[in-house]
Design a protein around this motif. Structure first.
Motif, PDB file in Angstrom:
ATOM      1  N   LEU A  33     -37.797 -30.066 -39.777  1.00 21.74           N
ATOM      2  CA  LEU A  33     -36.788 -30.630 -38.884  1.00 21.74           C
ATOM      3  C   LEU A  33     -35.826 -29.552 -38.387  1.00 21.74           C
ATOM      4  O   LEU A  33     -35.493 -29.512 -37.194  1.00 21.74           O
ATOM      5  CB  LEU A  33     -36.031 -31.742 -39.617  1.00 21.74           C
ATOM      6  CG  LEU A  33     -35.347 -32.788 -38.772  1.00 21.74           C
ATOM      7  CD1 LEU A  33     -36.318 -33.506 -37.861  1.00 21.74           C
ATOM      8  CD2 LEU A  33     -34.639 -33.785 -39.677  1.00 21.74           C
ATOM      9  N   ASP A  34     -35.389 -28.670 -39.263  1.00 25.06           N
ATOM     10  CA  ASP A  34     -34.492 -27.582 -38.861  1.00 25.06           C
ATOM     11  C   ASP A  34     -35.171 -26.652 -37.852  1.00 25.06           C
ATOM     12  O   ASP A  34     -34.549 -26.232 -36.863  1.00 25.06           O
ATOM     13  CB  ASP A  34     -34.032 -26.777 -40.077  1.00 25.06           C
ATOM     14  CG  ASP A  34     -33.048 -27.527 -40.952  1.00 25.06           C
ATOM     15  OD1 ASP A  34     -32.472 -28.546 -40.485  1.00 25.06           O
ATOM     16  OD2 ASP A  34     -32.856 -27.117 -42.114  1.00 25.06           O
ATOM     17  N   SER A  37     -35.394 -28.432 -34.504  1.00 21.07           N
ATOM     18  CA  SER A  37     -34.067 -28.511 -33.902  1.00 21.07           C
ATOM     19  C   SER A  37     -33.675 -27.173 -33.277  1.00 21.07           C
ATOM     20  O   SER A  37     -33.199 -27.120 -32.139  1.00 21.07           O
ATOM     21  CB  SER A  37     -33.041 -28.934 -34.948  1.00 21.07           C
ATOM     22  OG  SER A  37     -31.750 -28.981 -34.370  1.00 21.07           O
ATOM     23  N   THR A  38     -33.876 -26.097 -34.010  1.00 22.09           N
ATOM     24  CA  THR A  38     -33.537 -24.758 -33.503  1.00 22.09           C
ATOM     25  C   THR A  38     -34.331 -24.440 -32.238  1.00 22.09           C
ATOM     26  O   THR A  38     -33.768 -23.975 -31.241  1.00 22.09           O
ATOM     27  CB  THR A  38     -33.807 -23.703 -34.591  1.00 22.09           C
ATOM     28  OG1 THR A  38     -32.989 -23.998 -35.722  1.00 22.09           O
ATOM     29  CG2 THR A  38     -33.502 -22.304 -34.095  1.00 22.09           C
ATOM     30  N   GLN A  41     -33.118 -26.662 -29.305  1.00 24.10           N
ATOM     31  CA  GLN A  41     -31.799 -26.256 -28.828  1.00 24.10           C
ATOM     32  C   GLN A  41     -31.894 -24.992 -27.978  1.00 24.10           C
ATOM     33  O   GLN A  41     -31.217 -24.875 -26.943  1.00 24.10           O
ATOM     34  CB  GLN A  41     -30.840 -26.020 -30.004  1.00 24.10           C
ATOM     35  CG  GLN A  41     -30.357 -27.317 -30.631  1.00 24.10           C
ATOM     36  CD  GLN A  41     -29.366 -27.076 -31.738  1.00 24.10           C
ATOM     37  OE1 GLN A  41     -28.364 -26.409 -31.528  1.00 24.10           O
ATOM     38  NE2 GLN A  41     -29.640 -27.627 -32.915  1.00 24.10           N
ATOM     39  N   LEU A  81     -33.323 -35.664 -35.251  1.00 27.63           N
ATOM     40  CA  LEU A  81     -32.755 -34.367 -34.885  1.00 27.63           C
ATOM     41  C   LEU A  81     -31.259 -34.439 -34.590  1.00 27.63           C
ATOM     42  O   LEU A  81     -30.602 -33.415 -34.479  1.00 27.63           O
ATOM     43  CB  LEU A  81     -33.476 -33.808 -33.654  1.00 27.63           C
ATOM     44  CG  LEU A  81     -34.916 -33.367 -33.863  1.00 27.63           C
ATOM     45  CD1 LEU A  81     -35.575 -33.068 -32.514  1.00 27.63           C
ATOM     46  CD2 LEU A  81     -34.986 -32.160 -34.778  1.00 27.63           C
ATOM     47  N   LYS A  82     -30.750 -35.654 -34.413  1.00 30.04           N
ATOM     48  CA  LYS A  82     -29.344 -35.887 -34.071  1.00 30.04           C
ATOM     49  C   LYS A  82     -28.995 -35.303 -32.703  1.00 30.04           C
ATOM     50  O   LYS A  82     -27.915 -34.767 -32.495  1.00 30.04           O
ATOM     51  CB  LYS A  82     -28.417 -35.350 -35.161  1.00 30.04           C
ATOM     52  CG  LYS A  82     -28.665 -36.005 -36.503  1.00 30.04           C
ATOM     53  CD  LYS A  82     -27.799 -35.459 -37.575  1.00 30.04           C
ATOM     54  CE  LYS A  82     -28.166 -36.149 -38.883  1.00 30.04           C
ATOM     55  NZ  LYS A  82     -27.753 -35.447 -40.050  1.00 30.04           N
ATOM     56  N   PHE A  83     -29.934 -35.433 -31.766  1.00 29.89           N
ATOM     57  CA  PHE A  83     -29.706 -35.022 -30.388  1.00 29.89           C
ATOM     58  C   PHE A  83     -29.217 -36.245 -29.610  1.00 29.89           C
ATOM     59  O   PHE A  83     -29.703 -37.355 -29.834  1.00 29.89           O
ATOM     60  CB  PHE A  83     -31.008 -34.530 -29.745  1.00 29.89           C
ATOM     61  CG  PHE A  83     -31.363 -33.113 -30.081  1.00 29.89           C
ATOM     62  CD1 PHE A  83     -31.195 -32.592 -31.358  1.00 29.89           C
ATOM     63  CD2 PHE A  83     -31.904 -32.288 -29.111  1.00 29.89           C
ATOM     64  CE1 PHE A  83     -31.538 -31.292 -31.659  1.00 29.89           C
ATOM     65  CE2 PHE A  83     -32.248 -30.989 -29.402  1.00 29.89           C
ATOM     66  CZ  PHE A  83     -32.068 -30.476 -30.672  1.00 29.89           C
ATOM     67  N   ALA A 106     -29.216 -31.322 -25.764  1.00 28.52           N
ATOM     68  CA  ALA A 106     -28.914 -30.617 -27.012  1.00 28.52           C
ATOM     69  C   ALA A 106     -27.636 -31.185 -27.629  1.00 28.52           C
ATOM     70  O   ALA A 106     -26.837 -31.826 -26.941  1.00 28.52           O
ATOM     71  CB  ALA A 106     -28.753 -29.122 -26.734  1.00 28.52           C
TER      72      ALA A 106
END
Length: 137
Positions: A33-34, A37-38, A41, A81-83, A106
């Motif tokens: 997940l990290d 996300s990276t 973004q 992802l909390k986007f 993002a």
């Protein structure tokens, strides 16, 4: 089975998932997940958005998603992802079911996400009320 439970079918399925099915390796899932996300973004930056389907098909009948369990992935990935994401209604399909898409930006780009969603809603006419079809008696 008879619809008499005080719990929803989704809650019962979640309990089965947590107590019966094998558990996912949390460290592996967090790393994946990290990394996603990276990467996303970097791709979106401060001025990019994704215009993404909300689902692989028009709105299904209640409980039909149980027959297509991975349809939720279209929106769940951005939630995990909390986007920021906004659902944009586009109209109705030939059967009168709602169609739409989602705009995803993002993190901390909510204003951009909402501005693009508003532009698309205005361009496509937004929500359309389904005409009432008289029932056959």
């Amino acid at each position: 089975m008879l619809g008499l439970s005080q719990f929803t079918l989704a809650a019962i399925m979640k309990l089965l998932d947590e107590q019966v099915l094998p558990q996912v390796n949390a460290e592996w899932a967090d790393t994946l997940l990290d990394d996603l996300s990276t990467d996303l973004q970097k791709t979106l930056g401060t001025d990019g958005v994704l215009v993404f389907p909300s689902a692989p098909h028009a709105a299904p009948c209640h409980y039909c998603l149980l027959l297509r369990p991975y349809s939720f992935c279209y929106w769940a990935v951005f939630n995990a992802l909390k986007f920021p994401a906004a659902q944009v209604p586009l109209g109705l399909d030939g059967q009168g079911l709602p169609l739409g898409l989602q705009v995803v930006a993002a993190p901390r780009q909510e204003a951009l996400c909402l501005a693009v969603a508003k532009h698309l809603e205005d361009s496509f006419g937004g929500f359309k009320k389904k005409h009432n079809i008289p029932s056959k008696s």
